[in-house]
Enzyme design. Structure first.
Site, PDB file in Angstrom:
ATOM      1  N   HIS A 110      27.552  -7.841  16.671  1.00 39.52           N
ATOM      2  CA  HIS A 110      26.237  -8.071  17.264  1.00 39.52           C
ATOM      3  C   HIS A 110      26.322  -7.788  18.752  1.00 39.52           C
ATOM      4  CE1 HIS A 110      28.610 -11.745  16.996  1.00 39.52           C
ATOM      5  NE2 HIS A 110      28.096 -12.110  18.169  1.00 39.52           N
ATOM      6  N   HIS A 112      24.843  -8.686  22.222  1.00 39.77           N
ATOM      7  CA  HIS A 112      23.986  -9.645  22.921  1.00 39.77           C
ATOM      8  C   HIS A 112      23.221  -8.861  23.983  1.00 39.77           C
ATOM      9  CE1 HIS A 112      26.072 -13.565  21.835  1.00 39.77           C
ATOM     10  NE2 HIS A 112      27.063 -12.735  21.587  1.00 39.77           N
TER      11      HIS A 112
HETATM   12  P1  5GP Z   1      29.377 -14.661  19.468  1.00 38.27           P
HETATM   13  O1  5GP Z   1      29.900 -15.988  19.960  1.00 38.27           O
HETATM   14  O2  5GP Z   1      29.966 -14.322  18.114  1.00 38.27           O
HETATM   15  O3  5GP Z   1      29.501 -13.527  20.448  1.00 38.27           O
HETATM   16  O4  5GP Z   1      27.820 -14.841  19.301  1.00 38.27           O
HETATM   17  C1  5GP Z   1      27.237 -15.482  18.227  1.00 38.27           C
HETATM   18  C2  5GP Z   1      25.843 -15.864  18.653  1.00 38.27           C
HETATM   19  O5  5GP Z   1      25.109 -16.191  17.507  1.00 38.27           O
HETATM   20  C3  5GP Z   1      25.777 -17.064  19.599  1.00 38.27           C
HETATM   21  O6  5GP Z   1      25.172 -16.689  20.826  1.00 38.27           O
HETATM   22  C4  5GP Z   1      24.958 -18.094  18.819  1.00 38.27           C
HETATM   23  O7  5GP Z   1      24.075 -18.834  19.636  1.00 38.27           O
HETATM   24  C5  5GP Z   1      24.210 -17.226  17.823  1.00 38.27           C
HETATM   25  N1  5GP Z   1      23.902 -17.891  16.581  1.00 38.27           N
HETATM   26  C6  5GP Z   1      24.740 -18.699  15.844  1.00 38.27           C
HETATM   27  N2  5GP Z   1      24.132 -19.120  14.724  1.00 38.27           N
HETATM   28  C7  5GP Z   1      22.880 -18.564  14.748  1.00 38.27           C
HETATM   29  C8  5GP Z   1      21.768 -18.642  13.845  1.00 38.27           C
HETATM   30  O8  5GP Z   1      21.808 -19.281  12.787  1.00 38.27           O
HETATM   31  N3  5GP Z   1      20.649 -17.956  14.193  1.00 38.27           N
HETATM   32  C9  5GP Z   1      20.576 -17.232  15.358  1.00 38.27           C
HETATM   33  N4  5GP Z   1      19.411 -16.601  15.609  1.00 38.27           N
HETATM   34  N5  5GP Z   1      21.606 -17.136  16.221  1.00 38.27           N
HETATM   35  C10 5GP Z   1      22.743 -17.798  15.914  1.00 38.27           C
END
Ligand code: 5GP
Ligand code: ZN
Length: 124
Positions: A110, A112
């Site tokens: 993903h 951001h």
């Molecule tokens: P990472 O830490 O893997 O780079 O980012 C994961 C992102 O997913 C985090 O910013 C977190 O807030 C978001 N996230 C986690 N669970 C959910 C969810 O159920 N729905 C949405 N829309 N975002 C989520």
């Protein structure tokens, strides 16, 4: 033995949070759906615009999608850029956390898309 230095579990699509959002099994605030990608709002936003852009197909991180489907990665970047332009006038930060050590918590790639305020450098 794996020589991959990045710690990331291989998650089956059925157990993958973002595959389930793509499938509509878990609700999300969708911004736009493209041919190969989906953009939805982060549940815990860190900027006025904080949108996650994910491929519809499961790839665990940006390295994997760059190798397997560069067209989908290009569509992901283009959609993120368009959303930043529409919501924040253009400038944006695009972050791909890659590996648990640097903050990746969902192992479905993903981007951001963060925009709408000033950012500092280096990131924490
Ligand atoms: P990472 O830490 O893997 O780079 O980012 C994961 C992102 O997913 C985090 O910013 C977190 O807030 C978001 N996230 C986690 N669970 C959910 C969810 O159920 N729905 C949405 N829309 N975002 C989520
Ligand atoms: Zn997935």
């Amino acid at each position: 033995m794996s020589t991959d230095p990045i710690s990331a579990p291989d998650v089956a699509p059925a157990d993958c949070l973002f595959c389930r959002i793509v499938a509509g099994e878990i609700p999300a605030s969708v911004v736009e759906r493209g041919e190969r990608v989906l953009a939805f709002r982060d549940i815990d936003p860190k900027a006025p615009t904080h949108v996650l852009v994910v491929p519809l197909e499961h790839h665990r991180d940006v390295t994997a999608i760059a190798a397997a489907d560069p067209a989908a990665l290009a569509e992901l970047v283009a959609l993120g850029s368009r959303i930043a332009a529409a919501e924040a006038g253009g400038p944006y930060r695009l972050v791909f956390n890659t590996g648990a050590e640097v903050g990746q918590s969902v192992f479905h790639v993903h981007g951001h898309v963060l925009a709408g305020r000033s950012f500092t450098w280096p990131p924490g």
